[in-house]
Design an enzyme around this catalytic site. Structure first.
Site, mmCIF file in Angstrom:
data_model
loop_
_atom_site.group_PDB
_atom_site.id
_atom_site.type_symbol
_atom_site.label_atom_id
_atom_site.label_comp_id
_atom_site.label_asym_id
_atom_site.label_seq_id
_atom_site.Cartn_x
_atom_site.Cartn_y
_atom_site.Cartn_z
ATOM 1 N N PHE A 111 0.807 -1.218 0.000
ATOM 2 C CA PHE A 111 0.000 0.000 0.000
ATOM 3 C C PHE A 111 0.843 1.273 0.000
ATOM 4 O O PHE A 111 1.826 1.384 0.744
ATOM 5 C CB PHE A 111 -0.872 0.055 1.263
ATOM 6 C CG PHE A 111 -1.966 -0.961 1.308
ATOM 7 C CD1 PHE A 111 -3.257 -0.651 0.876
ATOM 8 C CD2 PHE A 111 -1.724 -2.240 1.797
ATOM 9 C CE1 PHE A 111 -4.269 -1.588 0.939
ATOM 10 C CE2 PHE A 111 -2.735 -3.188 1.862
ATOM 11 C CZ PHE A 111 -4.007 -2.866 1.425
ATOM 12 N N ASP A 112 0.415 2.226 -0.818
ATOM 13 C CA ASP A 112 0.851 3.608 -0.639
ATOM 14 C C ASP A 112 0.103 4.144 0.585
ATOM 15 O O ASP A 112 -0.880 3.547 1.038
ATOM 16 C CB ASP A 112 0.516 4.412 -1.898
ATOM 17 C CG ASP A 112 0.885 5.873 -1.762
ATOM 18 O OD1 ASP A 112 1.982 6.161 -1.250
ATOM 19 O OD2 ASP A 112 0.077 6.724 -2.161
ATOM 20 N N LEU A 113 0.548 5.275 1.102
ATOM 21 C CA LEU A 113 -0.059 5.821 2.318
ATOM 22 C C LEU A 113 -1.068 6.939 2.022
ATOM 23 O O LEU A 113 -2.275 6.763 2.159
ATOM 24 C CB LEU A 113 1.036 6.339 3.252
ATOM 25 C CG LEU A 113 0.565 7.002 4.555
ATOM 26 C CD1 LEU A 113 -0.178 6.002 5.432
ATOM 27 C CD2 LEU A 113 1.768 7.598 5.294
#
Length: 216
Positions: A11-13
């Site tokens: 995941f990106d944040l």
């Protein structure tokens, strides 16, 4: 690790897990107006890249860079982080399915320390976290995602990447992962060429169907 399926979620944040992209756009717009770069739509151009990349590329003047860093840190320290719609429940469901997860963010350790204060439970959800200082090349280079998949012990081709920035979906695709583009920060048309799946938020994803796609 999920021995049965041997898959992972990366995941990106910002804009995927936490609802912060609009705030960051406003912050960088204020910074750019104070220290003009001449780059049109500057906040959009830098989305998904590390702070070091931004500073060294656009604010490398030794008299300007410290001022930009100071202004950004002051702004970040005032931010209140909240989950994007459905993100917390989605992460919890993946955890219950035994799917290993990594966070791959361009954010630096200072920002992550502040995030930890706002959402202390978030860090414990992930099996590994890649922050900006851990990579030598910023997104769209796949280094961060390849590092995460390696540390999870799952081939990148059996990982799903969740991203909202153009640099991010390009990085996920370059890593060889299945890419879910989260529309909102950018349009579906912008993300589509580098995304296998497009959603408005994580509530639209059927985890069982996603798992079947990855194990084919």
């Amino acid at each position: 690790m999920n021995k049965k399926t041997d898959i992972a979620a990366l995941f990106d944040l910002d804009g995927v897990i936490i609802d912060s992209e609009n705030t960051y756009s406003e912050i960088w717009d204020r910074i750019e107006k104070r220290f003009p770069t001449g780059i049109e739509d500057f906040p959009r151009v830098i989305k998904g890249t590390t702070l070091e990349h931004i500073l060294s590329t656009y604010f490398n003047d030794p008299t300007v860079r410290p001022q930009v860093e100071k202004m950004l840190l002051e702004e970040e320290n005032e931010m209140v982080y909240n989950y994007c719609p459905g993100a917390d429940k989605f992460l919890d469901t993946l955890k219950k399915h035994g799917i290993p997860m990594a966070l791959v963010t361009s954010s630096n350790s200072k920002k992550m320390a502040h995030l930890r204060k706002c959402l202390p439970q978030l860090e414990s959800i992930f099996d590994f976290i890649v922050v900006g200082e851990m990579v030598s090349k910023s997104k769209p280079d796949p280094e961060g995602y390849l590092l995460a998949s390696s540390r999870l012990g799952v081939d990148a081709g059996r990982c799903v990447v969740f991203e909202d920035s153009l640099q991010g979906v390009k990085a996920g695709k370059a890593a060889g992962a299945l890419v879910v583009g989260v529309v909102g920060t950018l349009s579906a048309e912008t993300l589509r060429p580098y995304s296998d799946i497009l959603v408005d938020n994580l509530t639209e994803i059927n985890i069982e169907d996603l798992m079947k796609t990855l194990v084919l």
